[in-house]
Write an enzyme that holds these catalytic residues in place. Structure first.
Site, PDB file in Angstrom:
ATOM      1  N   CYS A  66       0.846  -1.191   0.000  1.00 45.96           N
ATOM      2  CA  CYS A  66       0.000   0.000   0.000  1.00 45.96           C
ATOM      3  C   CYS A  66       0.883   1.243   0.000  1.00 45.96           C
ATOM      4  CB  CYS A  66      -0.918   0.038   1.222  1.00 45.96           C
ATOM      5  SG  CYS A  66      -1.903   1.552   1.259  1.00 45.96           S
ATOM      6  N   THR A  90      -0.954  -0.537  -6.773  1.00 45.65           N
ATOM      7  CA  THR A  90      -0.883   0.706  -7.548  1.00 45.65           C
ATOM      8  C   THR A  90       0.550   1.238  -7.646  1.00 45.65           C
ATOM      9  OG1 THR A  90      -1.364   1.922  -5.532  1.00 45.65           O
ATOM     10  CG2 THR A  90      -3.224   1.411  -6.951  1.00 45.65           C
TER      11      THR A  90
END
Lengths: 266, 303
Positions: free
Chosen positions: B129, B192
């Site tokens: 994350c 991401t």
């Protein structure tokens, strides 16, 4: 969508995606567009103050637009929106007869309560549209105090008049109505409840006004949003609750909040 | 009708399309559209030992063919998840994967231990994350970090363990190998890519967190490349994700080496996308007379 199991035959869905035909489209003011779509069951399920997520071809995210009017009889939804960037510019180019892919109705909406109360609706610019459906049941008990940049940016005045509401207008440049802040319009008014939508600084001022007058106040907020249904936790808003401050979400906990629960940051 | 079933780390999935963590909450909101049993599985929103408030808004910014987010692991904590969300989720008839994150290896371990006593089908270890100061990506960008947290969790975790890798690493295949040797049963990638946008008028970053995680079609070619590199390097199954928006993307990622795919950002424009991807894959397999979807995995013919 073909499913491998039975689904959706029983209860009505709270919200869904639908391709909606555009029945009417006008430019309400410069850069502000007024679109009415045939929305089937979505119109039946919608309440004042809820919103829709509009698909924009080629864009990663849908655009949240507040519902301006709900046509119960002809199953329509009306949206009045301002072109703010590429996405809304694409929507503004759509024509009558074309389709709009809509995810709706979303959010909690306004709680009108007793419509015999004297209600003050305060709208700033493109914050005015979501107030219309909420004001209708109040009829002559409603006053709209609407603020705009100038006379050329005024929208929906006729619609509020047609709903029997009284309308007061303020403009930044004084080209129509009171020159100054929309909250000034409330100074000589008596009211029991406030419903408001507009820019954050305006809503903060409205919240203070409600506190000063000791009346309840519902504010409709906006925040950058992704899913629109409460799954991604993107559209956070700082709220005050029994257990202290926390982040709620505009799409699911709102867009309408009790103004006392919002943490207004300077 | 081709066989869409797949098996990863001993867990049976009815099809290879899984909702990606952070885009699907704990499933409630999407169950309004269709039965969640239509999905291969659900990766829950990232869960931590204690509840987390998340980052201040704005948390979302649209970008060309993608978006940035900086939600920052807002979640109610593992105990709340087990008590309030999991019982309902388990009744939906799909594979439930709990995505977990933490500040320290001990946090990860305690969270994994708690989940080991539940009906969760699999644990996805989020070491990637980019939106929290601690707990996340610092474990995923070095082999040492990935090895440390994976082996620690492995010792206490009694569920199949999938490690979710960050693309923000100089050599993701090395990290993958470290996670595999530390005991991962499967890998998922890519999380991401760290990105940033600045408002040129206010000179403020668009996201309050300044930086955020880039997802959506913009990252898809990166995902294909990384899935390809990682799947050649490790023996454990790879679950591919990163901008998958159509059944063609899913097929492409499987050809690159994925045993299944996760679908995330596309849900925001089309909540029905996972079902369309399943239907499209099925048609593609039938038209090409492929009996079993697993036959696609890693079947790219590199030059």
């Amino acid at each position: 969508m073909k499913l491998s199991s039975e689904w959706g035959k029983s209860a009505l869905k709270k919200y869904d995606v639908r391709n909606c035909t555009i029945l009417k489209k006008t430019e309400a003011a410069e850069g502000i567009f007024d679109i009415t779509v045939e929305a089937g069951a979505l119109a039946g399920a919608a309440r004042a103050g809820q919103f829709a997520q509009i698909y924009v071809p080629g864009k990663t995210l849908r655009r949240p637009l507040s519902i301006c009017e709900i046509g119960r009889a002809d199953r329509t939804l009306r949206f009045v929106f301002q072109v703010r960037g590429e996405g809304t510019a694409v929507l503004a180019r759509l024509r009558k007869g074309e389709t709009l892919n809509i995810l709706a109705p979303l959010g909690n909406g306004f709680q009108p309560g007793d419509t015999s109360r004297r209600a003050l609706f305060i709208g700033g610019g493109i914050g005015v549209p979501p107030l219309l459906e909420a004001a209708k049941p109040f009829g002559p008990n409603a006053v709209l105090a609407a603020g705009f940049r100038s006379r050329s940016a005024v929208i929906l005045e006729d619609d509020f008049n047609a709903a029997g509401c009284r309308v007061r207008i303020a403009t930044d440049d004084g080209s129509l109505g009171h020159r100054g802040l929309v909250t000034d319009l409330a100074n000589d008014l008596a009211f029991d409840v406030i419903f408001a939508c507009g820019p954050k600084p305006m809503l903060r001022a409205v919240s203070l006004l409600a506190e000063k007058r000791g009346v309840p106040c519902q504010v409709s907020l906006e925040e950058r949003m992704a899913c629109g249904i409460g799954a991604c936790l993107g559209c956070a808003v700082r709220l005050r609750g029994e257990s202290g401050e926390h982040y709620g979400h505009v799409c699911k906990d709102g867009p309408v909040f009790d103004s006392r629960n919002v943490v207004w940051e300077a | 009708m081709a066989d869409l079933h797949i098996k990863i780390a001993g867990v049976d999935f009815r099809n290879p399309v899984i909702a990606a963590s952070g885009t699907f909450g704990f499933g409630h909101e999407f169950s309004e559209f269709y039965p969640l049993s239509e999905l291969g599985g659900i990766c829950c929103k990232g869960i931590t030992l204690e509840k987390r408030p998340g980052n201040p808004p704005p948390r979302i910014a649209e970008t060309p063919s993608g978006m940035l987010n900086s939600v920052g692991l807002q979640n109610p904590g593992v105990d709340h998840f087990i008590r309030e969300d999991l019982p309902w989720l388990k009744r939906q008839g799909t594979v439930v994967i709990a995505n977990i994150a933490g500040n320290t290896p001990e946090d990860y371990c305690r969270t994994a231990e708690k989940l080991s006593d539940t009906s969760v089908d699999m644990i996805e270890l989020n070491i990637s994350c980019p939106n929290v100061k601690q707990g996340g990506v610092q474990f995923g960008t070095t082999c040492k970090g990935a090895e440390t947290v994976t082996s620690a969790v492995r010792k206490v975790c009694r569920k199949p363990l999938m490690v979710k890798l960050s693309p923000n690493a100089s050599d993701i295949a090395e990290i993958a190998a470290a996670a595999e040797s530390a005991g991962a049963d499967a890998l998922s990638l890519i999380n991401t890519l760290t990105g940033m946008r600045i408002d040129i008028h206010s000179r403020r970053p668009v996201l309050h967190n300044n930086t955020g995680g880039l997802s959506g079609p913009a990252v898809f070619p990166v995902a294909v490349r990384m899935v390809w590199q990682v799947s050649r390097r490790v023996k454990i199954p790879v679950v591919g994700m990163g901008g998958v928006s159509s059944w063609q993307d899913a097929a492409e990622l499987m050809l690159a080496g994925a045993s299944a795919v996760q679908v995330g950002t596309v849900l925001f424009s089309d909540p029905y996308a996972p079902l369309k991807i399943v239907n499209g894959l099925n048609r593609y397999l039938d038209e090409n007379r492929i009996a079993d979807v697993s036959e696609l995995t890693g079947k790219v013919k590199p030059w």
